[in-house]
Design an enzyme around this catalytic site. Structure first.
Site, PDB file in Angstrom:
ATOM      1  CG  HIS A  19      -2.032  -1.078   1.022  1.00 39.30           C
ATOM      2  ND1 HIS A  19      -2.623  -1.724   2.088  1.00 39.30           N
ATOM      3  CD2 HIS A  19      -2.592  -1.618  -0.103  1.00 39.30           C
ATOM      4  CE1 HIS A  19      -3.514  -2.590   1.622  1.00 39.30           C
ATOM      5  NE2 HIS A  19      -3.511  -2.545   0.302  1.00 39.30           N
ATOM      6  CG  HIS A  42      -7.162 -11.184  -6.878  1.00 34.89           C
ATOM      7  ND1 HIS A  42      -6.442 -10.958  -8.042  1.00 34.89           N
ATOM      8  CD2 HIS A  42      -7.564 -12.478  -6.933  1.00 34.89           C
ATOM      9  CE1 HIS A  42      -6.407 -12.074  -8.755  1.00 34.89           C
ATOM     10  NE2 HIS A  42      -7.079 -13.007  -8.100  1.00 34.89           N
ATOM     11  CD  GLU A 118     -12.644 -10.734  -3.475  1.00 30.78           C
ATOM     12  OE1 GLU A 118     -12.648 -11.985  -3.389  1.00 30.78           O
ATOM     13  OE2 GLU A 118     -11.600 -10.051  -3.448  1.00 30.78           O
ATOM     14  CG  ASP A 148     -10.821 -15.587 -12.618  1.00 32.81           C
ATOM     15  OD1 ASP A 148      -9.929 -14.824 -12.190  1.00 32.81           O
ATOM     16  OD2 ASP A 148     -10.567 -16.706 -13.113  1.00 32.81           O
ATOM     17  N   GLY A 149     -10.911 -12.041 -11.534  1.00 36.53           N
ATOM     18  CA  GLY A 149     -10.186 -10.875 -12.022  1.00 36.53           C
ATOM     19  C   GLY A 149      -9.163 -11.194 -13.087  1.00 36.53           C
ATOM     20  CG  ASP A 169      -3.739  -7.553  -4.472  1.00 39.54           C
ATOM     21  OD1 ASP A 169      -4.639  -7.606  -5.331  1.00 39.54           O
ATOM     22  OD2 ASP A 169      -3.886  -6.991  -3.371  1.00 39.54           O
TER      23      ASP A 169
END
Length: 285
Positions: A19, A42, A118, A148-149, A169
């Site tokens: 972050h 995600h 997500e 599904d990303g 991620d």
């Protein structure tokens, strides 16, 4: 498949690294007036209560952002990150932690857009409910896909603005995530070669984890940056997270120098034993 919940790990050492870099990259994108898109593959729940049953179970934030919370000598990239987290804790107590989607929305201007994936059904529902509690601007800027990303990002590239970032991620709970992450970056670059791709990956005793960064470094791109933070020695039983890494394709040119200052501080202050350390490599055109 759906056992992972990020609330267990919110604010830990991996989140600090991820972050801090995310905030810096968003601030860099904001230097130009032209709008941009961010795609988060995600997204998680968006916002976490650190004294909830899940987050307090291991209280991983205490050895992550908690160690930086009261410091007045933070390097700039870490000071900026902690300041963003403080915005969610007006009374000065560290109780709320913003995930990647919330840090992104806080940085965005009116014309910028966020697309979140997500796949975890419960987590996706929480993300939608949390988003509905934000302001109207955020609701206009953001879209949540309960899908599904890895697959969904393909249809969004290139973004209409031709500026943007893709954050990848996954939990890597499924070892196929390593291969899928690599393929997502490769296919993304074919569609959107000028985009910034931000990949988080774990430092664990698994062959695939070590291979991912090496394979990313062999991509035919002009600019990349790879940074790792280890907070302790690997566990003797081979399980557990002893650190994490961030690999960026087309990173901000300012990021390397910012991390060159911050990483020695971070490795020292987040160390859990004498095996803590960091690496910082990059290729610049």
């Amino acid at each position: 498949m759906f056992s992972y919940r990020h609330a267990f790990h919110a604010g830990n050492h991996a989140d600090v690294l991820k972050h801090a870099i995310l905030v810096h990259t968003l601030d860099y994108l904001n230097r130009k007036d032209a709008p941009y898109w961010v795609v988060d593959t995600h997204a998680g729940a968006g916002l976490y209560l650190l004294d909830s049953d899940w987050s307090s179970k291991n209280a991983e934030h205490a050895d992550g952002v908690g160690r930086l919370w009261d410091r007045t000598d933070l390097p700039p990239i870490l000071a900026d990150y902690v300041a963003r987290v403080r915005d969610y804790n007006a009374d000065g107590r560290l109780r709320h932690y913003p995930g990647s989607p919330w840090l992104t929305l806080d940085a965005m201007r009116d014309r910028d857009r966020l697309r979140m994936f997500e796949q975890h059904p419960t987590e996706s529902d929480v993300l939608v409910r949390n988003l509905e509690k934000r302001d109207r601007v955020s609701l206009r800027q953001a879209t949540v896909f309960g899908a599904d990303g890895f697959e969904g990002v393909k249809a969004l590239l290139p973004p209409p603005t031709r500026r943007g970032m893709v954050l990848i991620d996954p939990s890597y709970e499924d070892k196929r995530d390593y291969r899928r992450t690599l393929l997502t970056v490769k296919e993304g670059l074919k569609r959107f070669a000028t985009g910034t791709y931000v990949v988080w990956y774990p430092l664990v005793q698994r062959v695939e984890a070590g291979e991912l960064a090496r394979q990313l470094q062999h991509l035919q791109v002009k600019n990349w940056l790879n940074v790792t933070l280890a907070v302790k020695k690997p566990a003797s039983d081979g399980f557990g997270l002893h650190g994490s890494g961030m690999f960026l394709v087309n990173p901000p040119y300012t990021l390397h120098d910012a991390l060159k200052t911050a990483m020695p501080f971070l490795a020292r202050e987040l160390a859990q034993d004498d095996r803590a350390g960091f690496t910082l490599d990059h290729r610049a055109a």
